[in-house]
Design a protein around this motif. Structure first.
Motif, PDB file in Angstrom:
ATOM      1  N   ALA A   1      80.765  41.333  27.228  1.00 24.43           N
ATOM      2  CA  ALA A   1      81.110  41.723  25.794  1.00 24.43           C
ATOM      3  C   ALA A   1      81.037  43.341  25.727  1.00 24.43           C
ATOM      4  O   ALA A   1      81.628  43.642  24.699  1.00 24.43           O
ATOM      5  CB  ALA A   1      79.626  41.431  25.042  1.00 24.43           C
ATOM      6  N   SER A   2      80.934  43.748  26.936  1.00 18.94           N
ATOM      7  CA  SER A   2      81.074  45.312  26.755  1.00 18.94           C
ATOM      8  C   SER A   2      82.525  45.902  27.548  1.00 18.94           C
ATOM      9  O   SER A   2      82.923  46.966  27.632  1.00 18.94           O
ATOM     10  CB  SER A   2      80.116  46.284  27.650  1.00 18.94           C
ATOM     11  OG  SER A   2      80.301  45.767  29.039  1.00 18.94           O
ATOM     12  N   GLY A   3      83.490  44.732  27.714  1.00 22.04           N
ATOM     13  CA  GLY A   3      84.526  44.690  28.402  1.00 22.04           C
ATOM     14  C   GLY A   3      84.552  44.817  29.845  1.00 22.04           C
ATOM     15  O   GLY A   3      85.774  45.250  30.401  1.00 22.04           O
ATOM     16  N   LYS A   4      83.730  44.750  30.523  1.00 21.92           N
ATOM     17  CA  LYS A   4      83.757  44.701  31.906  1.00 21.92           C
ATOM     18  C   LYS A   4      83.332  43.545  32.626  1.00 21.92           C
ATOM     19  O   LYS A   4      83.222  42.527  32.062  1.00 21.92           O
ATOM     20  CB  LYS A   4      82.678  45.859  32.363  1.00 21.92           C
ATOM     21  CG  LYS A   4      82.936  47.064  31.926  1.00 21.92           C
ATOM     22  CD  LYS A   4      81.557  48.090  32.482  1.00 21.92           C
ATOM     23  CE  LYS A   4      81.650  49.424  32.027  1.00 21.92           C
ATOM     24  NZ  LYS A   4      80.512  50.298  32.245  1.00 21.92           N
ATOM     25  N   ALA A   5      84.082  43.182  34.093  1.00 21.95           N
ATOM     26  CA  ALA A   5      83.582  42.059  34.789  1.00 21.95           C
ATOM     27  C   ALA A   5      83.141  42.287  36.211  1.00 21.95           C
ATOM     28  O   ALA A   5      83.453  43.443  36.670  1.00 21.95           O
ATOM     29  CB  ALA A   5      85.356  41.532  34.696  1.00 21.95           C
ATOM     30  N   GLY A   6      82.704  41.394  36.636  1.00 17.28           N
ATOM     31  CA  GLY A   6      82.054  41.331  38.034  1.00 17.28           C
ATOM     32  C   GLY A   6      81.741  40.029  38.604  1.00 17.28           C
ATOM     33  O   GLY A   6      81.878  39.082  37.999  1.00 17.28           O
ATOM     34  N   GLN A   7      81.621  39.938  40.100  1.00 13.42           N
ATOM     35  CA  GLN A   7      81.570  38.740  40.889  1.00 13.42           C
ATOM     36  C   GLN A   7      80.323  38.849  41.468  1.00 13.42           C
ATOM     37  O   GLN A   7      80.181  39.750  42.452  1.00 13.42           O
ATOM     38  CB  GLN A   7      82.842  38.750  41.661  1.00 13.42           C
ATOM     39  CG  GLN A   7      84.301  38.913  41.101  1.00 13.42           C
ATOM     40  CD  GLN A   7      84.521  38.336  39.993  1.00 13.42           C
ATOM     41  OE1 GLN A   7      84.133  36.962  39.841  1.00 13.42           O
ATOM     42  NE2 GLN A   7      85.158  39.048  39.015  1.00 13.42           N
ATOM     43  N   TYR A   8      79.347  37.936  41.126  1.00 15.27           N
ATOM     44  CA  TYR A   8      77.911  37.976  41.510  1.00 15.27           C
ATOM     45  C   TYR A   8      77.540  36.639  42.138  1.00 15.27           C
ATOM     46  O   TYR A   8      77.811  35.601  42.022  1.00 15.27           O
ATOM     47  CB  TYR A   8      77.328  38.120  40.235  1.00 15.27           C
ATOM     48  CG  TYR A   8      77.706  39.490  39.336  1.00 15.27           C
ATOM     49  CD1 TYR A   8      77.482  40.694  40.042  1.00 15.27           C
ATOM     50  CD2 TYR A   8      78.291  39.480  38.185  1.00 15.27           C
ATOM     51  CE1 TYR A   8      77.787  41.978  39.373  1.00 15.27           C
ATOM     52  CE2 TYR A   8      78.280  40.459  37.556  1.00 15.27           C
ATOM     53  CZ  TYR A   8      78.442  41.772  38.063  1.00 15.27           C
ATOM     54  OH  TYR A   8      78.714  42.951  37.489  1.00 15.27           O
ATOM     55  N   GLY A   9      76.700  36.805  42.693  1.00  9.83           N
ATOM     56  CA  GLY A   9      75.857  35.738  43.505  1.00  9.83           C
ATOM     57  C   GLY A   9      75.589  36.070  44.948  1.00  9.83           C
ATOM     58  O   GLY A   9      75.296  36.867  45.446  1.00  9.83           O
ATOM     59  N   ALA A  10      75.583  34.953  45.680  1.00  7.16           N
ATOM     60  CA  ALA A  10      75.174  35.004  47.328  1.00  7.16           C
ATOM     61  C   ALA A  10      76.299  34.767  48.051  1.00  7.16           C
ATOM     62  O   ALA A  10      76.209  34.723  49.303  1.00  7.16           O
ATOM     63  CB  ALA A  10      74.293  33.661  47.427  1.00  7.16           C
TER      64      ALA A  10
END
Length: 314
Positions: A288-297
């Motif tokens: 919602a703030s215009g950023k992206a990321g790849q998360y997890g294990a």
């Protein structure tokens, strides 16, 4: 004569062997065979008991981990999605329990799940591309601006976004949106439940566990393009799945291998765990703030979850 002597010697040898076997069987080697079998059975039984104990311990530790995470982090996402309308989009074969758990986490965070869109495998079947392309052109509305270099599935994602989502909050389901939803539903490419009254601003795409044997990663190129299009027509998209979906043959694996897609679409590969479901919430806040990321294990470029600074103030 030679042949006759040969047969005599052979017969004598056989009887000698039989006699020796009887003597030994009654002597010091008596029961040796049965003892060997019993010994192996005892070893197998012990190994089975050890494996059972390990499984019980593993299940107990998994339960402890999940219960601990649920209690210690209880309330950590409260209010993070307050005032946000969210769509869930399930890919073909997505686990219903994972979908339900993610939706509950979104609601716990204050979000409103406006609808669940269930995608049909027909949409991503290469043999159905001749149906998808003309349908996209038929359903396009005047306010959709396709990027010049966009492909069929990116455009299809934007079309669905126009039907159920918007970049801003509070957009109602208007005539154009109803036309799009009806067109996609009537073509058996997807189904919705319930029919939304308001369009969402954020979307969570739930990936399925890859089949066995695992398909080539390129199998999901169209699905990744679709998620990109959905992101372009909304305020943000997170693709969530189980750890297997981030390994070879999984949707998240393909997504994370697309440098253009990862610039705008986020992913979480532990959505089957309570902490992973919370990570989906934080990833949406970041979107919602215009950023992206790849998360997890599993080979998650940006770690286990967005940092506190990345979601602070939301």
């Amino acid at each position: 004569m030679i042949d006759f002597r040969y047969h005599i010697v052979s017969i004598v040898a056989i009887f000698f062997a039989l006699g020796a076997g009887v003597v030994l069987g009654a002597g010091p080697l008596k029961g040796t065979g049965s003892e060997i079998v019993q010994s192996q059975a005892d070893k197998d039984r012990a190994a089975l008991e050890d494996a059972r104990a390990d499984l019980i311990e593993a299940k107990a530790l998994d339960k402890y981990r999940d219960d601990y995470a649920a209690k210690v982090t209880a309330g950590i996402t409260d209010g993070k999605l307050s005032g946000r309308r969210i769509c869930t989009v399930t890919m073909p074969g997505a686990d219903g329990d994972v979908v339900t758990a993610v939706e509950e986490a979104l609601q716990q965070a204050g979000g409103q799940v406006t609808t669940r869109v269930s995608m049909d495998a027909k949409l991503f079947d290469p043999g159905q591309r001749q149906l998808v392309e003309p349908l996209v052109n038929e359903l396009v509305t005047a306010d959709i601006d396709f990027p010049t270099e966009s492909n069929t599935y990116q455009r299809a994602g934007m079309i669905l976004a126009r039907g159920v989502a918007a970049r801003e909050e509070g957009k109602p389901v208007d005539t154009d949106a109803t036309k799009i939803v009806s067109g996609l539903s009537d073509s058996k490419l997807l189904s919705l439940k319930p029919t939304p009254k308001d369009r969402c601003s954020l979307a969570v795409v739930i990936a399925a566990k890859p089949p066995t044997p695992a398909p080539d990663n390129s199998t999901y190129n169209d699905a990744v393009d679709f998620a990109e299009g959905l992101d372009l027509g909304s305020a943000g998209v997170v693709v969530a799945g189980v750890p297997e979906s981030a390994q070879n043959g999984g949707l998240l694996k393909t997504l994370r291998g697309d440098s253009e897609a990862t610039k705008i679409v986020s992913s979480v590969d532990v959505a089957n765990m309570p902490t992973g479901q919370q990570t989906v919430v934080f990833a949406l806040v970041e979107q919602a703030s215009g950023k992206a990321g790849q998360y997890g294990a599993v080979a998650a470029k940006n770690g286990v979850a967005p940092s506190a600074d990345q979601v602070k103030g939301n």
